[in-house]
Design an enzyme around this catalytic site. Structure first.
Site, mmCIF file in Angstrom:
data_model
loop_
_atom_site.group_PDB
_atom_site.id
_atom_site.type_symbol
_atom_site.label_atom_id
_atom_site.label_comp_id
_atom_site.label_asym_id
_atom_site.label_seq_id
_atom_site.Cartn_x
_atom_site.Cartn_y
_atom_site.Cartn_z
ATOM 1 N N HIS A 1 -3.688 7.131 2.145
ATOM 2 C CA HIS A 1 -4.017 5.778 1.699
ATOM 3 C C HIS A 1 -5.411 5.462 2.224
ATOM 4 O O HIS A 1 -5.705 5.665 3.402
ATOM 5 C CB HIS A 1 -2.990 4.788 2.243
ATOM 6 C CG HIS A 1 -3.381 3.364 2.015
ATOM 7 N ND1 HIS A 1 -3.828 2.913 0.810
ATOM 8 C CD2 HIS A 1 -3.421 2.300 2.858
ATOM 9 C CE1 HIS A 1 -4.117 1.629 0.905
ATOM 10 N NE2 HIS A 1 -3.875 1.232 2.141
ATOM 11 N N ASN B 1 -10.282 -0.303 -0.324
ATOM 12 C CA ASN B 1 -8.817 -0.209 -0.246
ATOM 13 C C ASN B 1 -8.219 -0.775 -1.529
ATOM 14 O O ASN B 1 -8.318 -1.979 -1.781
ATOM 15 C CB ASN B 1 -8.349 -1.003 0.980
ATOM 16 C CG ASN B 1 -6.850 -0.949 1.182
ATOM 17 O OD1 ASN B 1 -6.104 -0.547 0.294
ATOM 18 N ND2 ASN B 1 -6.402 -1.361 2.351
ATOM 19 N N CYS C 1 0.815 -1.226 0.000
ATOM 20 C CA CYS C 1 0.000 0.000 0.000
ATOM 21 C C CYS C 1 0.846 1.272 0.000
ATOM 22 O O CYS C 1 0.362 2.336 -0.375
ATOM 23 C CB CYS C 1 -0.939 0.008 1.196
ATOM 24 S SG CYS C 1 -2.026 -1.415 1.189
HETATM 25 N N1 ACO Z 1 -19.094 -8.984 8.302
HETATM 26 C C1 ACO Z 1 -19.707 -9.241 9.476
HETATM 27 N N2 ACO Z 1 -19.041 -9.533 10.607
HETATM 28 C C2 ACO Z 1 -17.707 -9.576 10.540
HETATM 29 C C3 ACO Z 1 -17.007 -9.330 9.346
HETATM 30 C C4 ACO Z 1 -17.760 -9.031 8.195
HETATM 31 N N3 ACO Z 1 -17.186 -8.766 7.012
HETATM 32 N N4 ACO Z 1 -15.684 -9.456 9.586
HETATM 33 C C5 ACO Z 1 -15.548 -9.754 10.892
HETATM 34 N N5 ACO Z 1 -16.769 -9.830 11.469
HETATM 35 C C6 ACO Z 1 -17.076 -10.114 12.857
HETATM 36 C C7 ACO Z 1 -16.014 -10.968 13.516
HETATM 37 O O1 ACO Z 1 -16.247 -12.324 13.265
HETATM 38 C C8 ACO Z 1 -16.189 -10.610 14.964
HETATM 39 O O2 ACO Z 1 -17.297 -11.312 15.476
HETATM 40 P P1 ACO Z 1 -17.264 -11.912 16.972
HETATM 41 O O3 ACO Z 1 -17.147 -10.710 17.856
HETATM 42 O O4 ACO Z 1 -18.584 -12.610 17.070
HETATM 43 O O5 ACO Z 1 -16.083 -12.803 17.010
HETATM 44 C C9 ACO Z 1 -16.582 -9.132 14.923
HETATM 45 O O6 ACO Z 1 -17.061 -8.884 13.592
HETATM 46 C C10 ACO Z 1 -15.436 -8.210 15.233
HETATM 47 O O7 ACO Z 1 -14.306 -8.591 14.456
HETATM 48 P P2 ACO Z 1 -12.941 -7.809 14.525
HETATM 49 O O8 ACO Z 1 -11.985 -8.342 13.520
HETATM 50 O O9 ACO Z 1 -12.489 -7.727 15.936
HETATM 51 O O10 ACO Z 1 -13.454 -6.376 14.045
HETATM 52 P P3 ACO Z 1 -12.756 -4.976 14.183
HETATM 53 O O11 ACO Z 1 -13.627 -4.065 14.947
HETATM 54 O O12 ACO Z 1 -11.311 -5.059 14.569
HETATM 55 O O13 ACO Z 1 -12.829 -4.459 12.665
HETATM 56 C C11 ACO Z 1 -11.455 -4.270 10.693
HETATM 57 C C12 ACO Z 1 -12.174 -5.212 11.654
HETATM 58 C C13 ACO Z 1 -12.482 -3.424 9.978
HETATM 59 C C14 ACO Z 1 -10.663 -5.100 9.703
HETATM 60 C C15 ACO Z 1 -10.507 -3.365 11.529
HETATM 61 O O14 ACO Z 1 -9.687 -4.133 12.371
HETATM 62 C C16 ACO Z 1 -9.636 -2.539 10.665
HETATM 63 O O15 ACO Z 1 -10.101 -1.639 10.002
HETATM 64 N N6 ACO Z 1 -8.309 -2.796 10.656
HETATM 65 C C17 ACO Z 1 -7.402 -2.134 9.790
HETATM 66 C C18 ACO Z 1 -7.208 -3.012 8.644
HETATM 67 C C19 ACO Z 1 -6.839 -2.228 7.451
HETATM 68 O O16 ACO Z 1 -7.432 -1.224 7.134
HETATM 69 N N7 ACO Z 1 -5.833 -2.747 6.788
HETATM 70 C C20 ACO Z 1 -5.382 -2.190 5.648
HETATM 71 C C21 ACO Z 1 -4.257 -1.250 5.980
HETATM 72 S S1 ACO Z 1 -2.823 -1.755 5.277
HETATM 73 C C22 ACO Z 1 -3.242 -2.108 3.738
HETATM 74 O O17 ACO Z 1 -3.952 -1.324 3.150
HETATM 75 C C23 ACO Z 1 -2.788 -3.304 3.109
#
Ligand code: ACO
Length: 322
Positions: free
Chosen positions: A249, A279, A114
């Site tokens: 980004h 993304n 990225c």
């Molecule tokens: N739809 C519905 N539910 C979902 C989904 C989905 N797509 N994905 C995960 N869940 C559920 C999980 O199973 C979990 O359920 P549980 O509590 O029953 O176990 C719940 O949602 C919470 O999951 P988390 O992974 O803890 O969710 P979080 O609040 O951390 O959000 C996310 C996840 C959006 C990926 C967040 O961590 C984030 O934005 N991280 C940054 C990632 C990113 O942007 N990376 C790219 C940057 S670097 C690059 O660009 C390569």
């Protein structure tokens, strides 16, 4: 006199097919509400079989050349930032070069995921300052849909495909301080396992699929991005009050908000396209830049901070007076 890399034109390209959250929820165990609340994403573009990283890059490049009022023959350096090249080799940049009808100029790919577009900007800036290039095409292009695990709802809803291109040209500074003013790039390979692809020619002999520990990536992103923006501003001798626009980004609207808040920047100063593009990895910064230039938000003379963080980890920022 200082020789600087100025932005003479930008362009972008998206695949034909747009997939909304609702449409995705028909195939993946997710909801529009979950995706929107956690990421700000409402839709993304997904490449069809005939749409490759190179074809998106070529379309974006043609638009950037047109905006710069230049021919492909005016270009003496082409860099494609991508983690999803058409093939392991040759470089996608050489396919772009051939399609544009430019024969003989320097052409290679940069792999910093990225942050790849930012890394490529720094390479071009250095080559222009060193008199090794005059007009460069720097492109971020990705087809991340090809490396997503469509069974993994925690990652597949976050990404999209697209390309953005910028023509950077050498110009002697006439005292107006235009062009790239500062660039700072970093990497910390200890975080490899937080964001990576589980395959490759030398390991599994396959392409592999994207794997990510989202929560940890989020935490590192906010800290690293705020720090590198401060560091780059200091290098340019500028302060936060001098910034007109942040072109980040586009990983996640919550990362953009948290980073802006940490720095004390206004939300209105941040260019946001993640809602429409999701993304797009190395393509996201040039796609957002082209969008905000074409819709008239970014004007000549504005001071921009471009920033990104990605797998590796790699991260960086560039300050440009447009
Ligand atoms: N739809 C519905 N539910 C979902 C989904 C989905 N797509 N994905 C995960 N869940 C559920 C999980 O199973 C979990 O359920 P549980 O509590 O029953 O176990 C719940 O949602 C919470 O999951 P988390 O992974 O803890 O969710 P979080 O609040 O951390 O959000 C996310 C996840 C959006 C990926 C967040 O961590 C984030 O934005 N991280 C940054 C990632 C990113 O942007 N990376 C790219 C940057 S670097 C690059 O660009 C390569």
């Amino acid at each position: 006199m200082t020789r600087r890399a100025i932005i003479s034109g930008t362009g972008s390209a998206l695949p034909r097919t747009c997939v909304t959250n609702e449409e995705l929820a028909e195939r993946v165990d997710t909801t529009d509400e979950w995706i929107r609340e956690r990421t700000g994403i409402t839709m993304r573009y997904i490449a069809e079989h005939d749409e490759l990283t190179s074809t998106l890059a070529i379309d974006a490049s043609r638009r950037a050349l047109e905006a710069a009022n230049m021919q492909a023959s005016d270009i003496d350096l082409i860099i494609v930032a991508t983690a999803t090249p058409d093939q392991t080799f040759p470089a996608t940049a050489t396919k772009v070069q051939a399609a544009l009808g430019n024969h003989g100029c320097t052409a290679f790919d940069v792999a910093a995921v990225c942050s790849g577009f930012l890394y490529a900007m720094q390479v071009v800036d250095s080559m222009i300052r060193a008199n090794s290039a005059t007009n460069a095409l720097v492109i971020g292009s990705e087809t991340f849909s090809r490396i997503l695990d469509w069974e993994d709802r925690t990652t597949c809803v976050l990404f999209g495909d697209g390309a953005g291109a910028v023509v950077l040209s050498a110009q002697d500074d006439a005292g107006d301080n235009t062009g790239i003013l500062a660039c700072q790039m970093h990497a910390d390979g200890r975080h490899h396992d937080l964001l990576y692809v589980d395959g490759g020619p030398s390991t599994t002999k396959t392409v592999g699929k994207l794997r990510m520990k989202g929560r940890e990536v989020f935490r590192h992103a906010v800290v690293n991005l705020a720090e590198v923006m401060r560091e780059t501003l200091a290098q340019a001798g500028l302060s936060l009050a001098d910034i007109d626009w942040v072109v980040p980004h586009q990983a996640n609207a919550r990362i953009l908000d948290a980073t802006a808040r940490k720095l004390g920047l206004k939300a209105e100063q941040v260019v946001v396209t993640v809602d429409k593009h999701a993304n797009t990895s190395a393509a996201s910064v040039p796609l957002a830049l082209d969008t905000a230039i074409r819709d008239g938000r970014i004007k000549r003379g504005d001071i921009l901070v471009l920033e990104a963080m990605g797998g590796g980890f790699t991260w960086g920022a560039c300050i440009v007076r447009y």
